[in-house]
Design a protein around this motif. Structure first.
Motif: not given
Length: 74
Positions: A27-31
């Motif tokens: 859903i999202l690429d990074s923390g």
């Protein structure tokens, strides 16, 4: 307005942290992106805005982001 059917995301365990789920499901690429989206109130869990990135998701929980929905599955 019709709500989209949630996409099932198998996580391989009974629970997972919200921020980890956002990355794992793609859903999202990074923390960092996950942290910002959660803190800024863009993420929902079971139709409620969730601002705790450490929130433990359980099987069957539905995470919403940008009009899409994802269900935690075993």
């Amino acid at each position: 307005m019709t709500r989209p059917a949630p996409q099932d995301v198998p996580v391989g365990s009974d629970s997972i942290r919200l921020s980890a789920f956002l990355k794992f499901a793609g859903i999202l690429d990074s923390g960092g992106d996950a942290k910002e989206a959660i803190i800024d109130g863009y993420v929902t869990v079971n139709d409620e805005v969730e601002r705790r990135r450490g929130r433990q998701l359980q099987l069957g929980d539905v995470v919403g982001f940008e009009g899409r929905a994802f269900r935690v599955q075993a």
